[in-house]
Write a protein that holds these residues in place. Structure first.
Motif, mmCIF file in Angstrom:
data_model
loop_
_atom_site.group_PDB
_atom_site.id
_atom_site.type_symbol
_atom_site.label_atom_id
_atom_site.label_comp_id
_atom_site.label_asym_id
_atom_site.label_seq_id
_atom_site.Cartn_x
_atom_site.Cartn_y
_atom_site.Cartn_z
ATOM 1 N N MET A 4 0.854 -1.207 -0.089
ATOM 2 C CA MET A 4 -0.010 0.019 0.114
ATOM 3 C C MET A 4 0.642 1.226 -0.015
ATOM 4 S SD MET A 4 -3.313 -0.623 0.142
ATOM 5 C CE MET A 4 -3.541 -2.337 -0.470
ATOM 6 N N GLN A 6 1.951 4.909 0.793
ATOM 7 C CA GLN A 6 1.927 6.006 2.106
ATOM 8 C C GLN A 6 2.555 7.140 1.436
ATOM 9 O OE1 GLN A 6 3.736 4.066 5.135
ATOM 10 N NE2 GLN A 6 2.075 2.717 5.402
ATOM 11 N N GLU A 36 -13.341 2.033 -0.882
ATOM 12 C CA GLU A 36 -12.645 0.889 -1.376
ATOM 13 C C GLU A 36 -12.355 0.910 -2.847
ATOM 14 O OE1 GLU A 36 -15.541 -1.790 -0.075
ATOM 15 O OE2 GLU A 36 -15.100 -1.760 2.062
ATOM 16 N N GLY A 39 -9.161 3.028 -3.327
ATOM 17 C CA GLY A 39 -8.045 2.564 -2.808
ATOM 18 C C GLY A 39 -7.518 1.173 -3.797
ATOM 19 N N LYS A 40 -8.291 0.530 -4.107
ATOM 20 C CA LYS A 40 -7.769 -0.328 -5.345
ATOM 21 C C LYS A 40 -7.248 0.217 -6.506
ATOM 22 C CE LYS A 40 -11.300 -3.867 -4.375
ATOM 23 N NZ LYS A 40 -12.623 -4.569 -4.572
ATOM 24 N N SER A 43 -4.021 2.065 -4.995
ATOM 25 C CA SER A 43 -2.887 1.189 -4.042
ATOM 26 C C SER A 43 -2.820 1.794 -2.818
ATOM 27 C CB SER A 43 -1.765 0.809 -4.738
ATOM 28 O OG SER A 43 -1.856 0.125 -6.157
ATOM 29 N N ARG A 44 -3.999 1.999 -2.249
ATOM 30 C CA ARG A 44 -3.958 2.766 -0.869
ATOM 31 C C ARG A 44 -5.121 2.129 -0.101
ATOM 32 N NH1 ARG A 44 -1.171 7.637 -0.476
ATOM 33 N NH2 ARG A 44 -0.815 8.623 -2.607
ATOM 34 N N THR A 45 -5.158 2.104 1.269
ATOM 35 C CA THR A 45 -6.199 1.595 1.924
ATOM 36 C C THR A 45 -7.408 2.443 1.754
ATOM 37 O OG1 THR A 45 -5.638 2.715 3.919
ATOM 38 C CG2 THR A 45 -4.498 0.567 3.581
ATOM 39 N N ALA A 46 -8.628 1.810 2.358
ATOM 40 C CA ALA A 46 -9.845 2.383 2.037
ATOM 41 C C ALA A 46 -9.766 3.559 3.253
ATOM 42 C CB ALA A 46 -11.017 1.464 2.348
#
Length: 181
Positions: A4, A6, A36, A39-40, A43-46
């Motif tokens: 993920m 950052q 979500e 995020g996909k 490539s990050r979190t929800a």
């Protein structure tokens, strides 16, 4: 599984986040589903998408949020009106809520309802297709913007080099004139 990200958010990522969240609001979906989805794609979190939305991006899109909510209400209102119209047609077709209904009347009524449901499903599918087309065009626009910025940077460098060359040529001309005198 990929790691993920950052790193810092870019303006393009903020725009993508806003577009997806507003689409989900219009469609009556949840913001969590929007986070979500984004995020996909990024490539990050929800959770990171949700935090970015709530802490920064949402403030810039207040009018867009209000418009999306109005559009959602309008679609819902139109759908309810269509359903009420279907109920009215049931009443107008002399169908009663007792045992005097004939099987043919019930079949006709249910067939009409099924057609309307199919039409609604078709509209929803078309809306989803248009949403995907908008996303694709947005991605293409973002690529074009990147290419434009790259070309602009190259142009600026060439312009600077050209000015430097003119400056050097002018100095050489002055030196040649001074040597003649």
């Amino acid at each position: 599984m990929s790691a993920m990200r950052q790193d810092a958010w870019t303006q393009d990522e903020d725009v993508l986040l806003a577009e997806v969240v507003l689409r989900h609001i219009r469609d009556g979906s949840t913001q969590l589903k929007a986070f979500e989805e984004v995020g996909k794609k990024l490539s990050r979190t929800a959770a990171a998408c949700g935090f970015r939305w709530n802490s920064y991006v949402r403030k810039q899109y207040q009018s867009g949020i209000e418009l999306a909510k109005k559009q959602r209400k309008q679609v819902k209102k139109e759908f309810l009106q269509e359903n009420e119209a279907g109920t009215d047609s049931l009443e107008n077709s002399n169908l009663k809520s007792n045992d005097t209904q004939t099987a043919d009347e019930i079949i006709v009524y249910l067939t009409e309802k099924l057609k309307k449901a199919d039409q609604y499903d078709q509209v929803v599918k078309e809306k989803q297709l248009l949403g995907r087309e908008i996303e694709a065009l947005t991605a293409q626009l973002n690529e074009e913007k990147k290419q434009f910025e790259q070309l602009k940077t190259k142009y600026d460098q060439l312009e600077e080099d050209y000015r430097s060359l003119l400056y050097i040529m002018e100095r050489a001309r002055k030196l040649a004139v001074d040597e003649r005198n």
